[in-house]
Design a protein around this motif. Structure first.
Motif, mmCIF file in Angstrom:
data_model
loop_
_atom_site.group_PDB
_atom_site.id
_atom_site.type_symbol
_atom_site.label_atom_id
_atom_site.label_comp_id
_atom_site.label_asym_id
_atom_site.label_seq_id
_atom_site.Cartn_x
_atom_site.Cartn_y
_atom_site.Cartn_z
ATOM 1 N N CYS A 187 0.850 -1.192 0.000
ATOM 2 C CA CYS A 187 0.000 0.000 0.000
ATOM 3 C C CYS A 187 0.883 1.239 0.000
ATOM 4 N N HIS A 188 0.648 2.148 -0.949
ATOM 5 C CA HIS A 188 1.448 3.377 -1.040
ATOM 6 C C HIS A 188 0.808 4.457 -0.158
ATOM 7 N N LEU A 189 0.902 4.229 1.127
ATOM 8 C CA LEU A 189 0.239 5.087 2.107
ATOM 9 C C LEU A 189 0.858 6.481 2.165
ATOM 10 N N ASP A 190 2.045 6.629 1.603
ATOM 11 C CA ASP A 190 2.694 7.939 1.566
ATOM 12 C C ASP A 190 2.138 8.828 0.455
ATOM 13 N N ASP A 191 1.277 8.291 -0.404
ATOM 14 C CA ASP A 191 0.733 9.056 -1.516
ATOM 15 C C ASP A 191 -0.028 10.282 -1.016
ATOM 16 N N ILE A 192 0.030 11.357 -1.780
ATOM 17 C CA ILE A 192 -0.629 12.604 -1.391
ATOM 18 C C ILE A 192 -2.130 12.428 -1.203
ATOM 19 N N THR A 193 -2.705 11.427 -1.857
ATOM 20 C CA THR A 193 -4.135 11.136 -1.719
ATOM 21 C C THR A 193 -4.537 10.966 -0.262
ATOM 22 N N PHE A 194 -3.645 10.381 0.535
ATOM 23 C CA PHE A 194 -3.973 10.051 1.921
ATOM 24 C C PHE A 194 -3.506 11.091 2.940
ATOM 25 N N GLN A 195 -2.842 12.131 2.469
ATOM 26 C CA GLN A 195 -2.125 13.033 3.370
ATOM 27 C C GLN A 195 -3.018 13.638 4.451
ATOM 28 N N GLN A 196 -4.172 14.194 4.059
ATOM 29 C CA GLN A 196 -5.030 14.891 5.017
ATOM 30 C C GLN A 196 -5.887 13.942 5.856
ATOM 31 N N GLN A 197 -6.152 12.752 5.328
ATOM 32 C CA GLN A 197 -7.100 11.856 5.986
ATOM 33 C C GLN A 197 -6.440 10.664 6.677
ATOM 34 N N LEU A 198 -5.113 10.671 6.764
ATOM 35 C CA LEU A 198 -4.416 9.486 7.246
ATOM 36 C C LEU A 198 -4.798 9.082 8.675
ATOM 37 N N PRO A 199 -4.877 9.982 9.639
ATOM 38 C CA PRO A 199 -5.261 9.543 10.994
ATOM 39 C C PRO A 199 -6.616 8.837 11.018
ATOM 40 N N GLU A 200 -7.591 9.419 10.326
ATOM 41 C CA GLU A 200 -8.916 8.794 10.283
ATOM 42 C C GLU A 200 -8.883 7.466 9.534
ATOM 43 N N LEU A 201 -8.103 7.417 8.462
ATOM 44 C CA LEU A 201 -7.992 6.181 7.685
ATOM 45 C C LEU A 201 -7.415 5.050 8.541
ATOM 46 N N LEU A 202 -6.376 5.345 9.312
ATOM 47 C CA LEU A 202 -5.786 4.317 10.165
ATOM 48 C C LEU A 202 -6.752 3.872 11.255
ATOM 49 N N THR A 203 -7.547 4.789 11.753
ATOM 50 C CA THR A 203 -8.566 4.422 12.741
ATOM 51 C C THR A 203 -9.589 3.474 12.130
ATOM 52 N N GLN A 204 -9.984 3.760 10.891
ATOM 53 C CA GLN A 204 -10.916 2.868 10.197
ATOM 54 C C GLN A 204 -10.287 1.493 9.959
ATOM 55 N N CYS A 205 -9.009 1.474 9.622
ATOM 56 C CA CYS A 205 -8.307 0.191 9.444
ATOM 57 C C CYS A 205 -8.329 -0.610 10.743
ATOM 58 N N GLN A 206 -8.071 0.064 11.829
ATOM 59 C CA GLN A 206 -8.071 -0.605 13.136
ATOM 60 C C GLN A 206 -9.432 -1.237 13.416
ATOM 61 N N ARG A 207 -10.500 -0.527 13.105
ATOM 62 C CA ARG A 207 -11.855 -1.046 13.337
ATOM 63 C C ARG A 207 -12.138 -2.301 12.513
ATOM 64 N N LEU A 208 -11.484 -2.399 11.356
ATOM 65 C CA LEU A 208 -11.688 -3.555 10.482
ATOM 66 C C LEU A 208 -10.642 -4.646 10.711
ATOM 67 N N SER A 209 -9.858 -4.515 11.782
ATOM 68 C CA SER A 209 -8.837 -5.513 12.158
ATOM 69 C C SER A 209 -7.726 -5.623 11.124
ATOM 70 N N ILE A 210 -7.455 -4.515 10.434
ATOM 71 C CA ILE A 210 -6.281 -4.453 9.559
ATOM 72 C C ILE A 210 -5.124 -4.011 10.442
ATOM 73 N N GLN A 211 -4.257 -4.947 10.803
ATOM 74 C CA GLN A 211 -3.271 -4.695 11.852
ATOM 75 C C GLN A 211 -1.938 -4.174 11.321
ATOM 76 N N ARG A 212 -1.666 -4.420 10.035
ATOM 77 C CA ARG A 212 -0.363 -4.020 9.484
ATOM 78 C C ARG A 212 -0.537 -3.529 8.051
ATOM 79 N N ILE A 213 0.267 -2.534 7.690
ATOM 80 C CA ILE A 213 0.313 -2.036 6.317
ATOM 81 C C ILE A 213 1.780 -1.920 5.915
ATOM 82 N N ILE A 214 2.132 -2.562 4.824
ATOM 83 C CA ILE A 214 3.509 -2.530 4.311
ATOM 84 C C ILE A 214 3.573 -1.496 3.193
ATOM 85 N N ILE A 215 4.557 -0.585 3.303
ATOM 86 C CA ILE A 215 4.627 0.581 2.417
ATOM 87 C C ILE A 215 5.904 0.544 1.576
ATOM 88 N N PRO A 216 5.811 0.179 0.305
ATOM 89 C CA PRO A 216 7.001 0.201 -0.556
ATOM 90 C C PRO A 216 7.315 1.620 -1.029
#
Length: 283
Positions: free
Chosen positions: A8-37
Motif C-alpha cells: 500500500c502506497h500510504l505515503d501518496d498525497i491522496t492520503f495526506q489529510q485523511q491518514l489519521p482517520e484512515l488508520l482508525t478505520q483500518c483498526q476497526r476492520l482488524s487491519i493490523q499491518r500495512i507494508i509501504i514500498p
C-alpha cells in the motif's frame, strides 16, 4: 480475524489529510499491518518518516526501500549508491527491498526500447544483488515481463525470496515463482470477471503461497464489487469525492473474493495469510 495489506502506497498525497482517520478505520476492520514500498529516491524519507510518525498507532506501518522501473528516466548510478546507503542505514527499520522490477509495457512504449530494457534490467539486477547482500526479501513489480524477471531471480536465488506484487498470470508462471520460494501478491484483479486465468491459477496454488494487497491508491476494485461497500465501514470523507481511489480498507473485499475462490474455510484462510506475512517479512 486479523489482516495485513502487504502493498500500500500510504505515503501518496491522496492520503495526506485523511491518514489519521484512515488508520482508525483500518483498526476497526482488524487491519493490523500495512507494508509501504518506496518507488524512487524522492520518497525514501517520506516512507521512512511515515512509519516513525505513527509508531504508536495500533495499526503498524512497515517501510520498504526500492526504485520502481517507472521512475528511472532521470536516475543514474549515483541514485543506486544512494539507495544502498539508505538501505544500510535503515536496515533495522525496513522489512524488504521494493518496489523493484521490470515493466514490459513501458519498454514497448519507449522511443528507445533496447536502451530502456537495458536500464530497467540494470537497476533490477543491482537491487536484487543488494537484497541478497542485506538478506532482505524483495517486492517485485511485473508487467509483460515474466520472461525477463524469472531468469534474474534464478541467477540470485535469494534466501528470503519475496513477493510478486499484483500477480496476474498462468499456473505455470505462478509455479516458476513458487519454485524459487516467492509468494504471490493478490489484489483487486480477482474482483474483475475477466480475470479468469488468474482466478483459475489461485484455485490451484497452495494457500501458503498467497498474500493480500491493495496497491492503494492505485488498482481500484471492480465497480460491481465496490458498489456494495457498507457505508458504516468507511467515513464519508474517504469515499465521496474520489470513488475510483483505492484504500487499504478494501483489503476486506479482496479477502472475501479470495475466500469464494479457495476451498478452505474463511478462518483458515485468514489465519494462513497472516502466517505467510510473518514467514516472509518477520522471521
Amino acid at each position: 480475524m486479523q489482516f495485513t495489506d502487504s502493498h500500500c502506497h500510504l505515503d501518496d498525497i491522496t492520503f495526506q489529510q485523511q491518514l489519521p482517520e484512515l488508520l482508525t478505520q483500518c483498526q476497526r476492520l482488524s487491519i493490523q499491518r500495512i507494508i509501504i514500498p518506496a518507488t524512487s529516491p524522492d520518497n525514501f524519507e517520506q516512507v521512512l518518516n511515515l512509519a516513525k510518525r505513527y509508531n504508536d498507532h495500533a495499526v503498524k506501518l512497515y517501510p520498504c526501500l526500492g526504485i520502481h522501473p517507472w521512475y528511472l528516466d532521470n536516475l543514474n548510478e549515483d541514485h543506486l549508491k544512494q539507495l544502498t546507503s539508505k538501505v544500510q542505514k535503515a536496515r533495522n527499520n525496513i522489512i524488504a527491498l521494493g518496489e523493484i522490477g521490470i515493466d514490459g509495457a513501458n519498454i514497448k512504449r519507449s522511443q528507445a526500447p533496447e536502451k530502456e530494457l537495458a536500464k530497467q534490467q540494470h537497476f533490477f539486477d543491482y537491487q536484487l544483488n543488494l537484497a541478497k547482500q542485506e538478506e532482505l526479501p524483495v517486492i517485485i513489480h511485473h508487467r509483460q515481463s515474466h520472461d525477463k524477471i524469472i531468469p534474474l531471480l534464478k541467477k540470485y536465488q535469494l534466501t528470503r525470496a519475496g513477493v510478486i506484487h499484483g500477480f496476474t498470470g498462468s499456473y505455470q508462471q505462478a509455479k516458476d515463482y513458487l519454485d524459487l520460494g516467492f509468494k504471490l501478491g493478490i489484489g483487486s484483479t480477482i474482483t474483475y470477471a475477466r480475470a479468469k486465468k488468474t482466478i483459475n491459477t489461485l484455485k490451484r496454488v497452495p494457500i501458503e503461497s498467497l498474500l493480500l494487497e491493495t496497491d492503494a491508491p492505485a488498482m481500484p476494485l471492480s465497480k460491481e464489487l465496490d458498489n456494495v461497500i457498507e457505508q458504516d465501514q468507511l467515513t464519508q470523507g474517504l469515499t465521496s469525492n474520489e470513488p475510483a481511489i483505492n484504500y487499504p480498507l478494501k483489503i476486506i473485499q479482496i479477502f472475501n473474493v479470495l475466500s469464494q475462490i479457495r476451498p478452505e474455510s474463511t478462518n483458515d484462510i485468514a489465519k494462513q495469510l497472516e502466517s505467510n506475512v510473518e514467514q516472509l517479512f518477520f522471521c
